[in-house]
Design a protein around this motif. Structure first.
Motif, PDB file in Angstrom:
ATOM      1  N   ILE A 251       0.876  -1.245  -0.048  1.00 44.61           N
ATOM      2  CA  ILE A 251       0.058  -0.004  -0.027  1.00 44.61           C
ATOM      3  C   ILE A 251       0.974   1.196  -0.021  1.00 44.61           C
ATOM      4  O   ILE A 251       1.863   1.184   0.975  1.00 44.61           O
ATOM      5  N   GLU A 252       0.581   2.197  -1.120  1.00 44.75           N
ATOM      6  CA  GLU A 252       1.351   3.247  -1.017  1.00 44.75           C
ATOM      7  C   GLU A 252       0.733   4.282  -0.229  1.00 44.75           C
ATOM      8  O   GLU A 252      -0.156   5.051  -0.554  1.00 44.75           O
ATOM      9  N   VAL A 253       1.070   4.490   1.029  1.00 46.19           N
ATOM     10  CA  VAL A 253       0.280   5.269   1.818  1.00 46.19           C
ATOM     11  C   VAL A 253       0.564   6.869   1.661  1.00 46.19           C
ATOM     12  O   VAL A 253      -0.286   7.770   1.864  1.00 46.19           O
ATOM     13  N   ALA A 254       1.906   7.229   1.285  1.00 46.36           N
ATOM     14  CA  ALA A 254       2.224   8.462   0.867  1.00 46.36           C
ATOM     15  C   ALA A 254       1.515   9.050  -0.127  1.00 46.36           C
ATOM     16  O   ALA A 254       0.985  10.235  -0.090  1.00 46.36           O
ATOM     17  N   ALA A 255       1.016   8.039  -1.165  1.00 41.62           N
ATOM     18  CA  ALA A 255       0.239   8.514  -2.442  1.00 41.62           C
ATOM     19  C   ALA A 255      -1.088   8.816  -1.740  1.00 41.62           C
ATOM     20  O   ALA A 255      -1.779   9.525  -2.376  1.00 41.62           O
ATOM     21  N   VAL A 256      -1.608   8.110  -0.972  1.00 42.20           N
ATOM     22  CA  VAL A 256      -2.944   8.154  -0.605  1.00 42.20           C
ATOM     23  C   VAL A 256      -3.056   9.569   0.015  1.00 42.20           C
ATOM     24  O   VAL A 256      -4.024  10.247  -0.166  1.00 42.20           O
ATOM     25  N   ASP A 257      -2.272   9.807   0.988  1.00 40.60           N
ATOM     26  CA  ASP A 257      -2.372  10.799   1.825  1.00 40.60           C
ATOM     27  C   ASP A 257      -2.355  12.129   0.968  1.00 40.60           C
ATOM     28  O   ASP A 257      -2.868  13.295   1.268  1.00 40.60           O
ATOM     29  N   GLU A 258      -1.380  12.103  -0.043  1.00 37.73           N
ATOM     30  CA  GLU A 258      -1.303  13.285  -0.965  1.00 37.73           C
ATOM     31  C   GLU A 258      -2.854  13.726  -1.511  1.00 37.73           C
ATOM     32  O   GLU A 258      -3.162  14.677  -1.539  1.00 37.73           O
ATOM     33  N   ASP A 259      -3.415  12.592  -2.173  1.00 35.39           N
ATOM     34  CA  ASP A 259      -4.581  12.698  -2.700  1.00 35.39           C
ATOM     35  C   ASP A 259      -5.578  13.265  -1.771  1.00 35.39           C
ATOM     36  O   ASP A 259      -6.646  14.043  -2.115  1.00 35.39           O
ATOM     37  N   LEU A 260      -5.635  12.896  -0.331  1.00 34.22           N
ATOM     38  CA  LEU A 260      -6.628  13.605   0.443  1.00 34.22           C
ATOM     39  C   LEU A 260      -6.250  14.861   1.184  1.00 34.22           C
ATOM     40  O   LEU A 260      -7.110  15.382   1.910  1.00 34.22           O
ATOM     41  N   ASP A 261      -5.248  15.250   1.040  1.00 34.02           N
ATOM     42  CA  ASP A 261      -4.675  16.465   1.560  1.00 34.02           C
ATOM     43  C   ASP A 261      -5.535  17.569   1.181  1.00 34.02           C
ATOM     44  O   ASP A 261      -5.760  18.534   2.048  1.00 34.02           O
ATOM     45  N   ARG A 262      -6.333  17.718   0.080  1.00 37.95           N
ATOM     46  CA  ARG A 262      -7.195  18.839  -0.180  1.00 37.95           C
ATOM     47  C   ARG A 262      -8.413  18.927   0.625  1.00 37.95           C
ATOM     48  O   ARG A 262      -9.058  19.870   0.739  1.00 37.95           O
ATOM     49  N   LEU A 263      -8.681  17.873   1.299  1.00 39.01           N
ATOM     50  CA  LEU A 263     -10.137  17.544   2.127  1.00 39.01           C
ATOM     51  C   LEU A 263      -9.712  17.718   3.548  1.00 39.01           C
ATOM     52  O   LEU A 263      -8.683  17.152   4.051  1.00 39.01           O
TER      53      LEU A 263
END
Length: 219
Positions: free
Chosen positions: A147-159
């Motif tokens: 699981i690429e956690v950093a990528a997931v977090d980056e996508d969610l940073d807008r919310l």
């Protein structure tokens, strides 16, 4: 459950007063004197103060809190011997993994029963790690690198944190009324958050949101 005859001393941290009251009642009903709730807190600063004052053995900690979230409470280390058990509506991979990396000994969702929660508190007090069954797989996958956690977090940073909660529930098929009940907010507030989520993620429909969340393993 801990071998000590003394009850496990607990602080409950959640920004919803009704939920804190429910947890306290469930622990009292199911605990048979094995768990003692010392205090409650609604945000990061209150949690840090309560933990420093009462020095509980276990903190039941919501992931999303005003003032920085559950990870911020653990980062401040108000009492070094306290152990943390996340108790959250979210079962998204990045929340689970981020909270465990932040120092929690376990992570269970708010669908847990009173007796299960009492058992989980006791196990964490004894030093065990406790997860709802599905969530353990997230942790194993993360530390195995799948699981690429950093990528997931980056996508969610807008919310915002609240927008994330609304997003996940809507993406899972909840009606606005059900989301409002789950999060203790009005239907109008759910609609406002949903509009903001779609705008920030540049999506046009609930169907697109579900696909977006599914692609990121957030469901």
């Amino acid at each position: 459950m801990t071998q000590s005859t003394s009850p496990v001393r607990v602080v409950v941290v959640d920004d919803h007063a009704m939920f804190r009251a429910g947890v306290r009642a469930e622990l009292a009903a199911a605990g048979a004197g094995r768990v003692e709730v010392l205090a409650e807190a609604a945000d990061v600063d209150e949690a840090v103060a309560a933990i420093a004052t009462h020095r509980p053995e276990v903190v039941l900690l919501d992931v999303h809190l005003p003032g920085g979230g559950g990870v911020e409470v653990m980062r401040r280390r108000p009492h070094p011997d306290t152990r943390y058990l996340a108790l959250s509506v979210s079962d998204a991979a990045e929340d689970v993994i981020g909270t465990i990396r932040g120092g929690a000994r376990g992570y269970v969702t708010k669908t847990i029963t009173g007796p299960e929660l009492v058992a989980a508190v006791g196990r964490v007090a004894d030093g065990d790690a406790v997860f709802s069954p599905r969530l353990a797989g997230f942790v194993l996958d993360a530390f195995a690198g799948s699981i690429e956690v950093a990528a997931v977090d980056e996508d969610l940073d807008r919310l915002t944190e609240r927008e994330r909660e609304v997003m996940r529930l809507i993406a899972r098929g909840y009606a606005y009324k059900e989301v409002a009940k789950e999060l203790f907010i009005s239907i109008k507030t759910v609609e406002t958050h949903m509009s903001s989520v779609l705008r920030k993620l540049q999506l046009s429909s609930r169907h697109e949101l579900t696909r977006w969340a599914s692609d990121r393993r957030l469901l």
